[in-house]
Design a protein around this motif. Sequence first.
Motif, PDB file in Angstrom:
ATOM      1  N   HIS A  92       0.794  -1.232   0.000  1.00  0.00           N
ATOM      2  CA  HIS A  92       0.000   0.000   0.000  1.00  0.00           C
ATOM      3  C   HIS A  92       0.825   1.281   0.000  1.00  0.00           C
ATOM      4  O   HIS A  92       0.240   2.365  -0.050  1.00  0.00           O
ATOM      5  N   GLY A  93       2.144   1.182   0.045  1.00  0.00           N
ATOM      6  CA  GLY A  93       2.974   2.375   0.039  1.00  0.00           C
ATOM      7  C   GLY A  93       3.222   2.925   1.432  1.00  0.00           C
ATOM      8  O   GLY A  93       2.494   2.613   2.385  1.00  0.00           O
ATOM      9  N   PRO A  94       4.240   3.767   1.593  1.00  0.00           N
ATOM     10  CA  PRO A  94       4.622   4.251   2.928  1.00  0.00           C
ATOM     11  C   PRO A  94       3.573   5.133   3.591  1.00  0.00           C
ATOM     12  O   PRO A  94       3.501   5.203   4.816  1.00  0.00           O
ATOM     13  N   ASN A 111      12.242  10.591  22.374  1.00  0.00           N
ATOM     14  CA  ASN A 111      11.383   9.535  21.830  1.00  0.00           C
ATOM     15  C   ASN A 111      10.727   9.995  20.530  1.00  0.00           C
ATOM     16  O   ASN A 111      10.667   9.246  19.548  1.00  0.00           O
ATOM     17  N   VAL A 112      10.221  11.232  20.528  1.00  0.00           N
ATOM     18  CA  VAL A 112       9.552  11.753  19.342  1.00  0.00           C
ATOM     19  C   VAL A 112      10.542  11.953  18.211  1.00  0.00           C
ATOM     20  O   VAL A 112      10.241  11.675  17.043  1.00  0.00           O
ATOM     21  N   ASN A 113      11.737  12.436  18.534  1.00  0.00           N
ATOM     22  CA  ASN A 113      12.748  12.650  17.493  1.00  0.00           C
ATOM     23  C   ASN A 113      13.067  11.360  16.746  1.00  0.00           C
ATOM     24  O   ASN A 113      13.176  11.346  15.513  1.00  0.00           O
ATOM     25  N   ILE A 114      13.231  10.275  17.486  1.00  0.00           N
ATOM     26  CA  ILE A 114      13.602   9.012  16.842  1.00  0.00           C
ATOM     27  C   ILE A 114      12.409   8.421  16.095  1.00  0.00           C
ATOM     28  O   ILE A 114      12.560   7.883  14.988  1.00  0.00           O
ATOM     29  N   MET A 119       9.778   7.473  10.729  1.00  0.00           N
ATOM     30  CA  MET A 119       8.736   7.788   9.753  1.00  0.00           C
ATOM     31  C   MET A 119       9.346   8.406   8.489  1.00  0.00           C
ATOM     32  O   MET A 119       8.934   8.087   7.366  1.00  0.00           O
ATOM     33  N   GLU A 120      10.313   9.277   8.676  1.00  0.00           N
ATOM     34  CA  GLU A 120      10.968   9.869   7.504  1.00  0.00           C
ATOM     35  C   GLU A 120      11.749   8.819   6.727  1.00  0.00           C
ATOM     36  O   GLU A 120      11.770   8.831   5.495  1.00  0.00           O
ATOM     37  N   ALA A 121      12.357   7.891   7.444  1.00  0.00           N
ATOM     38  CA  ALA A 121      13.141   6.852   6.780  1.00  0.00           C
ATOM     39  C   ALA A 121      12.262   5.925   5.942  1.00  0.00           C
ATOM     40  O   ALA A 121      12.686   5.462   4.870  1.00  0.00           O
ATOM     41  N   ILE A 122      11.028   5.656   6.402  1.00  0.00           N
ATOM     42  CA  ILE A 122      10.148   4.802   5.590  1.00  0.00           C
ATOM     43  C   ILE A 122       9.429   5.607   4.512  1.00  0.00           C
ATOM     44  O   ILE A 122       8.778   5.041   3.639  1.00  0.00           O
ATOM     45  N   ALA A 499      18.164   9.444  10.957  1.00  0.00           N
ATOM     46  CA  ALA A 499      18.814  10.743  11.116  1.00  0.00           C
ATOM     47  C   ALA A 499      18.004  11.557  12.114  1.00  0.00           C
ATOM     48  O   ALA A 499      16.870  11.954  11.829  1.00  0.00           O
ATOM     49  N   MET A 500      18.555  11.783  13.309  1.00  0.00           N
ATOM     50  CA  MET A 500      17.863  12.554  14.338  1.00  0.00           C
ATOM     51  C   MET A 500      18.045  14.039  14.060  1.00  0.00           C
ATOM     52  O   MET A 500      19.164  14.531  13.959  1.00  0.00           O
TER      53      MET A 500
END
Length: 726
Positions: A92-94, A111-114, A119-122, A499-500
């Motif tokens: 279904h895509g990212p 926690n939110v940063n990681i 989410m950005e990595a996927i 990437a944080m």
Amino acid sequence: MRPALCRLCGSYCPILVTVEKGRATKVTGDRNAPLYEGYTCPKGRALPEHHNGPSRLLSSRKRGPDGTYAPISSDDAMDEIAQRVQSIIARHGPRSVALYWGTGLCTFPQNVNIAAAWMEAIGSPMVFGATAIDKPGAPIAQALHGHWPAGHPPFEEAEAWILIGLNPLISRSGGFPPNNPGLRLKEAVDRRGMKLIVIDPRETETAGRADLHLQARPGSDPAILAAMIHVILRERLQDSAFLDENVMGLASLKAVTDDFPPERAGAMAGVDPAAIEETARIFANSRYAGIGTGVGPSFSLTGTLTDYLASCLMTLCGFWSRAGDRVTKPHVLLPAYQPRAEPMAPFPAWGTGERLRMRGLGYNAAGMPTGALPDEILTEGEGRVRALFCMAGNPMMAWPDQHRAFAALKSLDLLVTADLEMSATARISDYVIAPKLTLEMPGTSALVESAKYYGHNRGIEGPYGRYFPAVVAPPEGADVIADWELYYGLAQRMGLQLAMKTAFGIGQHLEIETQIDLLDMVSKPTDDDLIALGCRKSRVPLDVVKSYPHGRMFNEAQLRVLPRTAECEARLDIGNVRMMAELAAFQPPPFGGSEASHRIFMMVSRRTNRMMNSSGRLNPKLAPLEPTNPAFLHPDDIADLRLVPSGQVEITSRHGSITAIVQPDAGLLRGCLSITQGFGGNPDETDDPEGLGCNTGRLLSADAEFDPISGIPRMGAVPVRISKRP
């Protein structure tokens, strides 16, 4: 006793923790810490029960085919979740994967940063937060008005303070100093004569100490603020020199507020016009005054306009720091910056990011529209959300329109929740990840330092810095992980580089260069490693801050505001076209009336001193003190309806009904019903108004009325009928 910070909310009160045999047994306020004078609230003092209570999960859980939950190791859970996420993305895509974070992010902001890095990595932009269903109007109004990077003068110089739908003695939220607010209020009002003015339909704990209490009808706040502006301009109380140099839109603001004389606004709000005039004069004639706004106006769908007009009042009177003034909120653990006495121009508040498929909504200054997320899950077609990760929040208690939220979460292909107990959301999740808790993790005061970027009059004043190590280890034999470790572990299993990012600023204006740190994806960092990365450019070296276990005022980091640069052409906008059109058309929600022989009441929110939203409901120290969420009515309304205190009532809106226990509140405006959110169970569970309480989300609709920018639905000033249960 070991020094630490309570991180149940953003106040970050310093505490001392008694540890016996590796377990926290007692929490008290830390009188050796600056600023707070040993203050902590009942929630903070119940941290040992929070960590050691019988409901705490000490290992993760997986739901089986029969709906029951069985323990699963965190490693096995991450193995299975990673495989399922990869399969969903392949089909279904990212964009089909979404993340929601709640107010519990205070526990460990990294926690939110990681999680965001994962989410950005996927490749998914579907990151949602609690801000969009709490106070989205504050950042949106800031974008429309512009920002004054030098901030405001010190609270100790304020001669007046206005609180709108805000009760800091209980909530300790932004808009008033969060460090021991009761003492701050006593010092300001009793010792130096600051005038306190409260605009609220309830005589709250704070309103009871006010010089003026405008007991306004719910949702009428913009009319009062517009009338204050009317009086200030009519009597020429504005700071004309400041306006000439720094502001645009005055003519537009005057043209609209000319139609809001105190008499008209008073009729709209149900308050004495003379009180509005007095409020305006007290405010404008002060050497410095401030305004704080709460969630009440936001829930009433007037949040953006209320916050915008509050900013306009600050600007009309020039209540911003000038060249040579002491910077009230300098950086210690954040990178160095140097503010100037000049505006930052307004910037786009919406239309610059991801668009949703529903109702024309999209990314805005408050983030993605959380109120529309259930529809993004339920609506078939390309782009449908099929997997949701919940971190530091409890959507089934927090999201409006609980029936729709329940249907959405139950329909997901994958629902993963991190929670210390089997909360309402955990009880319908596929995987429940057992997290480490606050005393088991190190922390710093960087979050309260950065609060100033999320609205004026927020955060701690002065160059305050603090670090503390973990106070206790997780219980022996427990398999608990920090929230960030889940997303790091998924990235490892999916072959992703994280990437944080660390950035601080307002909108498109970053006062600090964005930090991007690539994490080592072979050797897992520690909690302290992440803290060190975030503080590697700190104004005061982290090692220096660490050397003061109770924290310190780092006066060497104190700054003075620099003069305006000759090149600055930016201006604050007090006549934004959209806001002026909204104000010109403003009408408060109807108040009073009758239907089917029952009066129509306006439901408004309230907070409790013993719970942080839905957190604490199972805490053995707190739960017996406030086991349910009564529906509070004025005693005369209880008598008129022939109700009995502690009796059960049915509360019905156009969208649903709940059963509650009724209790009297003599300080409540007649015609209002006041009730706390975050209680109750799931729709498929037995109602228990005297135990679990009731969930007000069942009275709301996500799409019947909503803000067209943030998507927040009407959550306050909701018309309801009340009837006695047989």
